[in-house]
Design an enzyme around this catalytic site. Sequence first.
Site, short mmCIF file in Angstrom:
data_model
loop_
_atom_site.label_atom_id
_atom_site.label_comp_id
_atom_site.label_asym_id
_atom_site.label_seq_id
_atom_site.Cartn_x
_atom_site.Cartn_y
_atom_site.Cartn_z
N THR A 30 6.93 -5.21 0.89
CA THR A 30 8.01 -6.13 1.25
C THR A 30 9.14 -6.12 0.23
OG1 THR A 30 6.73 -7.92 0.23
CG2 THR A 30 6.56 -7.66 2.63
N TRP A 99 -5.04 -2.36 -8.80
CA TRP A 99 -5.65 -3.34 -9.70
C TRP A 99 -4.83 -4.62 -9.54
CZ3 TRP A 99 -4.69 1.71 -10.69
CH2 TRP A 99 -5.77 2.52 -11.08
N ARG A 100 -5.30 -5.51 -8.66
CA ARG A 100 -4.44 -6.64 -8.28
C ARG A 100 -5.21 -7.91 -7.94
NH1 ARG A 100 -2.85 -4.92 -2.14
NH2 ARG A 100 -1.25 -6.51 -2.44
N LYS A 221 5.85 2.77 15.90
CA LYS A 221 6.09 4.11 15.35
C LYS A 221 4.87 4.99 15.62
CE LYS A 221 7.01 1.65 11.87
NZ LYS A 221 7.02 1.17 10.47
N ALA A 252 6.85 4.22 1.23
CA ALA A 252 7.96 3.37 1.66
C ALA A 252 8.69 3.88 2.90
CB ALA A 252 8.96 3.12 0.54
N ALA A 253 8.12 4.84 3.60
CA ALA A 253 8.75 5.28 4.84
C ALA A 253 8.83 4.12 5.83
CB ALA A 253 7.97 6.45 5.45
N GLY A 254 7.73 3.43 6.01
CA GLY A 254 7.72 2.29 6.93
C GLY A 254 8.55 1.12 6.41
N ASP A 255 8.54 0.90 5.10
CA ASP A 255 9.30 -0.21 4.51
C ASP A 255 10.80 0.00 4.71
OD1 ASP A 255 6.73 -0.75 3.58
OD2 ASP A 255 7.15 0.09 1.59
#
Length: 300
Positions: A30, A99-100, A221, A252-255
């Site tokens: 995002t 790692w999140r 898509k 990031a193609a979709g973003d």
Amino acid sequence: MTRVACIGECMIELKQAEHGLFSRGYGGDTLNTAVYLARLGAGTDYITALGDDTLSDEMIAGWAAEGVGTARVSRLPGKLPGLYMIQTDDKGERRFFHWRESAAARSLMDLPETADILNSLASYGIVYLSAITLSLYNDVGRARLFSGIKRAREAGARFAFDTNFRARGWPDLNVARAVYQDAFDLADIVLASTEDLLPLYPGESHDGLLARIPGGEVVLKLSEPASILRLDGVLHRTQAEPLTKPVVDTTAAGDSFAAAYIAARLAGAEPVEAARAGHRLAGVVVCHPGAIIPRTAMPA
């Protein structure tokens, strides 16, 4: 142009460089969309939580330099951003390592200021988030977020949902399907892909996937460079223009598609033309390494 609120998580990004080394940047689905929206002239705010560390300071400064509003970024003492690493193969396909688990962004729906943040959504024209955003929160947090979006829609905002799917975020696929359906039922615009939806609905046809989404404006898509747009029950197929350069990195193609689509719609374009704009920007982004391409590489 109507202002957009993008909700989600930005992480420290480590991407492959030469000789086995990695370069450091930042990214997140995002946030990538927010940056591209701002570059395309759409007033955009990013809503998230970060730590009080120097890396978080660097992120905020970078977003501001891109024209992304940061007034709604919560800063949590003692917390840190998440971290992810990208490995890409010789075809540009990527593999992510994360790692999140204790990242600050996961607390966004549990803060003293959460109610104010959710009430602020009514001041935006579009509220945008992805399934990755939803995977950050527990059931209570998702319910709070959906309630805030419902109030925003009652005030005139539109909700745009991106189906971006990461299996790591959804250990129980039945929970994922239920959450996706809640988002589908609420969304005014759905930006979907077969890559995202087939892991949830194996073997489903294009028509079957579209039938699961009740909204009037849906972009699906496809695995080939094309998309199917459903607008008020009518289907339109949009073919992407052929690439003039080799694919380097599909991150990031979709973003970027989502950003160009939303920006075009806000600028008054019809959905078919907005889908063409999405394919156009995504086709440029995949020819560069990393999530955010240089400003000089942005298409006219």
